[in-house]
Design an enzyme around this catalytic site. Structure first.
Site, mmCIF file in Angstrom:
data_model
loop_
_atom_site.group_PDB
_atom_site.id
_atom_site.type_symbol
_atom_site.label_atom_id
_atom_site.label_comp_id
_atom_site.label_asym_id
_atom_site.label_seq_id
_atom_site.Cartn_x
_atom_site.Cartn_y
_atom_site.Cartn_z
ATOM 1 N N LYS A 1 0.840 -1.207 0.000
ATOM 2 C CA LYS A 1 0.000 0.000 0.000
ATOM 3 C C LYS A 1 0.872 1.252 0.000
ATOM 4 O O LYS A 1 0.552 2.239 -0.660
ATOM 5 C CB LYS A 1 -0.923 -0.011 1.219
ATOM 6 C CG LYS A 1 -1.798 1.242 1.331
ATOM 7 C CD LYS A 1 -2.796 1.141 2.465
ATOM 8 C CE LYS A 1 -3.657 2.401 2.527
ATOM 9 N NZ LYS A 1 -4.734 2.293 3.530
ATOM 10 N N HIS B 1 -8.577 -30.545 -34.060
ATOM 11 C CA HIS B 1 -9.288 -29.301 -33.755
ATOM 12 C C HIS B 1 -10.345 -29.480 -32.674
ATOM 13 O O HIS B 1 -11.505 -29.098 -32.824
ATOM 14 C CB HIS B 1 -9.906 -28.706 -35.023
ATOM 15 C CG HIS B 1 -8.893 -28.277 -36.033
ATOM 16 N ND1 HIS B 1 -7.930 -27.333 -35.773
ATOM 17 C CD2 HIS B 1 -8.680 -28.694 -37.305
ATOM 18 C CE1 HIS B 1 -7.167 -27.173 -36.842
ATOM 19 N NE2 HIS B 1 -7.596 -27.993 -37.776
#
Length: 506
Positions: free
Chosen positions: A136, A273
């Protein structure tokens, strides 16, 4: 200017070298219990946290750093006069660098014999709190949570005597990324214990496994993230040969492996595929492969072949004749591996785990869909026609039903002798899928037809009759089921309702 550093680590492999480098830069080191002891054993002078706080560790070490003299020193904004005045009044000194790694909750949670009371003690409280405080206040405090960043920090300090703000921000982002991942692992573990798996907030822990060359297409970037709480099949295999796996390779491999694992019998799946182009059972792997190959000798070229049983030498010799991207099996004969290795680019995967995922995730623009993996098969085997299913076709119907489950919707599978002879996949309507499958079966024959969802019209039955189909299997449930039943009765075809559909849109 960095004058004081706080170091508290569970993993201590690199902490001594890092601390020595800090000392060489005249940076004071504050440390906690085990870390302090490790550093002192290596001749590094440290200031203990107790000296700073004037308070001992309590509750078996649960409370060490949760103190204003620690967090005040981390969180104070150096540019804010009021903050610095407060520190002076309370006799608190700034802490300019925090290096913390956390208790290994994830690693301990994977142990089979760990009790919840034991595991709870590996939920780190002080560590994440210091990390979040430092992150922070990144403009004033350097926060390090990854060993990979230690050398870069030292190098920059030696050269510049300071860490630039862009790099501080980068380190802060990594810090929050770690604490969110850590808390997610805890949340998911406890959620499973309480059967509360669909929680209000979806937080799934994924850890970067490796970068891929590219995604579905060369202009797309891609990374493979693994779920470290679940050692799935796609993260635990052993690659015995071939190039690295691509994005498409991994997706297709996942689909092929899931398909063969639908069967207890010796099975082979040829896939291209992301959808099967041939599925077959055999007395041995060679027979299963030959039958799967015959389903679609064209599409298999450049595809994947997966087996659920050990690959032998004879099968390897056959596989070597064809250009394939990947071969997958739970095991291989030693000589079979050597045969396959003669094709240097062929990826040979030794699978060490069956599929384990419980949920599937699909991204949509702005969100994500979550569902249980489809592990069902059939609710009932209900013959709904005048003609009963011949005994010799019951197993054939069940084979086709398992196969169609793994094919993209709308899907139709036709089969003969426990091998798909035609597959119709991914069509916007069912008759197109049926026509595609049946036409592909020409010259090979077909005894049964399976549909992943109900027949909305009688047209599929009529098309099946043209090709001599003897039995059909489908979920049933259409408001026009009667039309299909009457068509079956007209043509003398048996039909089974399963009461369970298997849409597969991914």
């Amino acid at each position: 200017m960095i004058k004081r550093a706080l170091i508290s680590t569970y993993k201590k492999e690199k902490v001594v070298t890092f601390a020595k480098n800090l000392k060489d830069l005249d940076i004071e080191i504050i440390s906690t219990g085990g870390t302090a002891k490790k550093l002192e054993e290596n001749g590094i002078k440290v200031t203990s946290v107790e000296e700073i706080t004037g308070f001992p560790e309590i509750l078996d070490g649960r409370v060490k750093t949760l103190n204003p003299k620690i967090h005040g020193g981390i969180l104070a904004r150096r540019e804010k006069e009021e903050d610095m005045k407060t520190l002076k009044e309370l006799n608190i000194e700034e802490i300019d660098l925090v290096y913390v790694n956390l208790y290994p909750f994830l690693e301990v949670s994977k142990k089979e014999d760990v009790e919840l009371d034991q595991l709870v003690e590996f939920i780190d409280i002080g560590g994440p709190t210091m990390i979040r405080s430092a992150a922070k206040n990144f403009k004033n405090v350097v926060v390090i949570v990854d060993e990979e960043d230690l050398d870069a920090v030292i190098d920059q300090l030696k050269k510049e005597k300071e860490i630039d703000e862009d790099y501080r921000l980068y380190l802060a982002s990594k810090a929050f990324n770690l604490t969110s991942f850590y808390d997610t692992c805890i949340s998911n573990y406890l959620g499973k214990l309480t059967q509360n798996e669909y929680q209000k907030y979806l937080t799934v822990p994924f850890e970067k496994n490796y970068e891929m060359r590219y995604g579905e297409n060369p202009h797309q970037s891609a990374i493979f993230y693994k779920n470290p709480m679940n050692s799935g099949a796609m993260t635990s295999f052993e690659q015995l040969n071939g190039k690295e796996l691509s994005f498409n390779n991994l997706r297709d491999a996942d689909a092929a492996w899931k398909t063969v694992n639908e069967f207890e019998e010796t099975a082979c799946c040829a896939l291209k595929h992301s959808t099967p182009c041939g599925i077959a059972l055999g007395e041995n792997v060679l027979e299963a492969y030959r039958k799967a190959y015959e389903c679609d000798p064209v599409s298999i070229f450049g595809g994947i072949v997966a087996f659920n049983k050990k690959v032998d030498v004879e099968t390897a010799m056959e596989l070597k004749k064809l250009f394939l991207e990947i071969i997958m099996a739970p095991d291989y004969e030693d000589e079979a591996v050597e045969i396959l290795r003669k094709k240097k680019n062929l990826r040979v995967l030794k699978m060490t785990s069956k599929p384990t995922d419980k949920y599937e995730y699909v991204s949509v623009d702005g969100g994500i869909l979550v569902q249980e993996v489809d592990k069902g098969l059939i609710n009932e085997f209900k013959v709904v026609t005048k003609k009963d299913v011949p005994e010799e076709l019951k197993d054939e119907l069940l084979f086709a039903w398992k196969a169609v489950k793994m094919v993209k919707s709308n899907s139709i599978v036709v089969s003969k002798n426990k091998a798909t002879t035609g597959i119709g996949t991914g069509q916007p309507n069912r008759i197109w899928a049926a026509t595609e499958a049946l036409q592909r079966s020409e010259g090979k024959g077909a005894d049964v037809l399976a549909s992943d969802a109900f027949f909305p019209f009688s047209d599929v039955v009529e098309k099946a009759a043209e090709y001599g189909i003897k039995a059909l299997i489908q979920p049933g449930g259409s408001i026009r089921d009667k039309d299909s039943i009457e068509a079956c009765d007209k043509y003398g075809i048996a039909m089974v309702f399963t009461g369970m559909r298997h849409f597969k849109h991914m």
